[in-house]
Design a protein around this motif. Structure first.
Motif, mmCIF file in Angstrom:
data_model
loop_
_atom_site.group_PDB
_atom_site.id
_atom_site.type_symbol
_atom_site.label_atom_id
_atom_site.label_comp_id
_atom_site.label_asym_id
_atom_site.label_seq_id
_atom_site.Cartn_x
_atom_site.Cartn_y
_atom_site.Cartn_z
ATOM 1 N N VAL A 1 0.742 -1.222 0.077
ATOM 2 C CA VAL A 1 0.169 -0.084 -0.119
ATOM 3 C C VAL A 1 0.969 1.193 -0.102
ATOM 4 O O VAL A 1 0.682 2.225 -0.949
ATOM 5 N N TYR A 2 1.909 1.260 0.835
ATOM 6 C CA TYR A 2 2.799 2.707 1.201
ATOM 7 C C TYR A 2 3.967 2.679 0.223
ATOM 8 O O TYR A 2 4.824 3.721 0.610
ATOM 9 N N PHE A 3 4.444 1.577 -0.347
ATOM 10 C CA PHE A 3 5.558 1.472 -1.126
ATOM 11 C C PHE A 3 5.359 1.176 -2.796
ATOM 12 O O PHE A 3 5.179 1.918 -3.591
ATOM 13 N N ARG A 4 5.041 -0.090 -3.026
ATOM 14 C CA ARG A 4 4.739 -0.657 -4.315
ATOM 15 C C ARG A 4 3.561 0.006 -5.075
ATOM 16 O O ARG A 4 3.865 0.396 -6.131
ATOM 17 N N ASP A 5 2.514 0.053 -4.354
ATOM 18 C CA ASP A 5 1.212 0.887 -4.990
ATOM 19 C C ASP A 5 1.445 2.255 -5.219
ATOM 20 O O ASP A 5 1.220 2.914 -6.468
ATOM 21 N N LEU A 6 2.370 3.085 -4.475
ATOM 22 C CA LEU A 6 2.688 4.351 -4.505
ATOM 23 C C LEU A 6 3.473 4.597 -5.722
ATOM 24 O O LEU A 6 3.308 5.571 -6.654
ATOM 25 N N PHE A 7 4.619 3.658 -5.815
ATOM 26 C CA PHE A 7 5.591 3.688 -7.006
ATOM 27 C C PHE A 7 4.759 3.499 -8.565
ATOM 28 O O PHE A 7 5.052 4.168 -9.358
ATOM 29 N N ILE A 8 4.028 2.541 -8.337
ATOM 30 C CA ILE A 8 3.264 2.180 -9.648
ATOM 31 C C ILE A 8 2.467 2.985 -10.170
ATOM 32 O O ILE A 8 2.224 3.471 -11.243
ATOM 33 N N SER A 9 1.817 3.785 -8.893
ATOM 34 C CA SER A 9 0.943 5.001 -9.484
ATOM 35 C C SER A 9 1.706 6.191 -10.097
ATOM 36 O O SER A 9 1.198 6.748 -10.671
ATOM 37 N N GLN B 1 -8.389 -1.187 -5.470
ATOM 38 C CA GLN B 1 -6.833 -0.784 -5.452
ATOM 39 C C GLN B 1 -6.394 -0.504 -6.762
ATOM 40 O O GLN B 1 -5.554 0.525 -7.010
ATOM 41 N N PHE B 2 -6.773 -1.073 -7.905
ATOM 42 C CA PHE B 2 -6.422 -0.681 -9.190
ATOM 43 C C PHE B 2 -6.730 0.730 -9.488
ATOM 44 O O PHE B 2 -5.965 1.442 -10.032
ATOM 45 N N GLU B 3 -7.982 1.185 -9.377
ATOM 46 C CA GLU B 3 -8.584 2.280 -9.480
ATOM 47 C C GLU B 3 -7.696 3.489 -8.819
ATOM 48 O O GLU B 3 -7.402 4.465 -9.403
ATOM 49 N N SER B 4 -7.313 3.232 -7.515
ATOM 50 C CA SER B 4 -6.637 4.176 -6.908
ATOM 51 C C SER B 4 -5.131 4.357 -7.462
ATOM 52 O O SER B 4 -4.681 5.362 -7.422
ATOM 53 N N MET B 5 -4.524 3.361 -8.219
ATOM 54 C CA MET B 5 -3.310 3.575 -8.814
ATOM 55 C C MET B 5 -3.462 4.293 -10.129
ATOM 56 O O MET B 5 -2.297 4.752 -10.598
#
Length: 370
Positions: free
Chosen positions: A64-72, A111-115
């Motif tokens: 949530v706070y690392f991988r998803d952030l950078f993918i976003s 989760q996908f939409e937030s990214m």
């Protein structure tokens, strides 16, 4: 001296922002040769990703706070650079979709939409992968229908046909084509036949001639299908999760056929990414559609171009009939490779430009953070 001490934190922040910007900017290069004019301003530009393997509500702190952030951030930078007209996901958006309840599936999509960030609002199409719907021994028609009902444009079998601009697409549930004993396979075959009929109708309308080939029964299909005498490349752009069967060149220079028999229950074959395709070349895959299924698709649809995934690495391959197939790398660090994606521009006169893009590895991000 005091001035330097005051300015130092600002300089450090500026340096960190600069480095973060560099790391989150994808590195891209054109793959293959583009014929015709693919740089036309009216060309359709499509960003394609695959194998996101999202955990939804089961995502951990690092996700949530690392991988998803950078993918976003990668999505944002890609949008700013390429300004795509559409986003395609070629399967395995979920890490364990076949095991999730309806409510947990919704958290994967959230989760996908937030990214997505800037991509929200663009036309979106999601192809089904084996992690989304399950392996052969767990493939359930009702589950597939339920999952497909929450994804754009998919029918109950997980297939679709649509047009964006002047480009026609057909997406197939390739998982069903791998498994011999399932009701979904017949539904997917019907989707292929509909695409074939549409292609012949379009060609008939264009030429004013009625081309009615002889009907025969295919070795692959459960249903009668018609030979399609249209030229290779006349049909739609084909989207599917598993790569098509292909011939490869051995170390001795001889052409050989990859004889991975997936025409059976493959529950023990779809392993995790770290033990797939070991010691194989960049376009040699263990897991592809069977030869007879591939021939059936080529004969019925005459695809203009094919885009696939599952292998977790990039491949730009030309089949024996000249059809080009591009396999999309995984857009996740869970695959233990270098994440990536492609941006495809469909120009005039069937011109296609493929930009192969890669993003920073997880170890590079760790170096930046620590």
């Amino acid at each position: 001296m005091a001035t330097w001490r005051t300015a130092l934190p600002l300089l450090l922040v500026a340096a960190l922002v600069t480095v973060e910007d560099m790391i989150s900017t994808p590195s891209c290069e054109i793959s293959g040769q583009a014929g015709g004019d693919s740089s036309h301003p009216d060309g359709l530009k499509v960003m394609m990703v695959a194998d996101l393997l999202l955990q939804g509500s089961d995502a951990g702190f690092a996700d949530v706070y690392f991988r998803d952030l950078f993918i976003s951030k990668f999505f944002k930078k890609s949008f700013e650079r390429f300004k795509p007209d559409m986003l395609l996901v070629l399967g395995d958006i979920s890490a364990r979709g076949s095991e999730l309840t309806k409510s947990k599936w919704s958290t994967v999509l959230q989760q996908f939409e937030s990214m997505l960030g800037s991509f929200v609002g663009l036309p979106l199409h999601i192809v089904l992968g084996d992690r989304d719907v399950g392996k052969c021994n767990k493939l359930d028609e009702k589950l597939v229908s339920q999952i497909a009902s929450h994804l754009p444009e998919l029918d109950s079998a997980g297939c679709s046909a649509f047009e964006i601009g002047d480009v026609s697409f057909v997406s197939l549930n390739a998982v069903a084509l791998l498994c011999s004993n399932n009701a979904l396979r017949l539904s997917v075959e019907k989707a292929i036949e509909r695409g074939s009929v549409d292609l012949r109708t379009q060609m008939k309308d264009a030429t004013g001639e009625a081309a009615e080939p002889n009907a025969e029964r295919a070795r692959f299909s459960f249903i009668p299908w018609r030979d399609n005498d249209m030229a290779s490349g006349s049909g739609p752009v084909l989207l599917l999760h598993f790569p098509l069967h292909r011939k490869i060149r051995s170390n001795s220079g001889m052409i050989k056929v990859v004889e991975e028999d997936l025409w059976r229950d493959i529950s023990e074959d779809l392993r995790s990414s770290e033990d797939r395709d070991v010691d194989l070349g960049p376009c040699e895959f263990k897991h592809t559609l069977p030869l007879n299924a591939t021939e059936y698709i080529f004969q019925a649809l005459k695809p203009r171009m094919v885009f696939s995934a599952h292998a977790h690495r990039f491949c730009d391959h030309e089949h024996s009939d000249g059809t080009r197939e591009v396999t999309i790398p995984a857009m996740t660090w869970a695959a233990r490779g270098k994440p990536g994606f492609v941006v495809v521009t469909f120009g005039q006169n069937k011109a296609v430009t493929v930009n192969q893009c890669s993003v920073a590895t997880e170890s590079q991000l760790h170096c930046f953070l620590y």
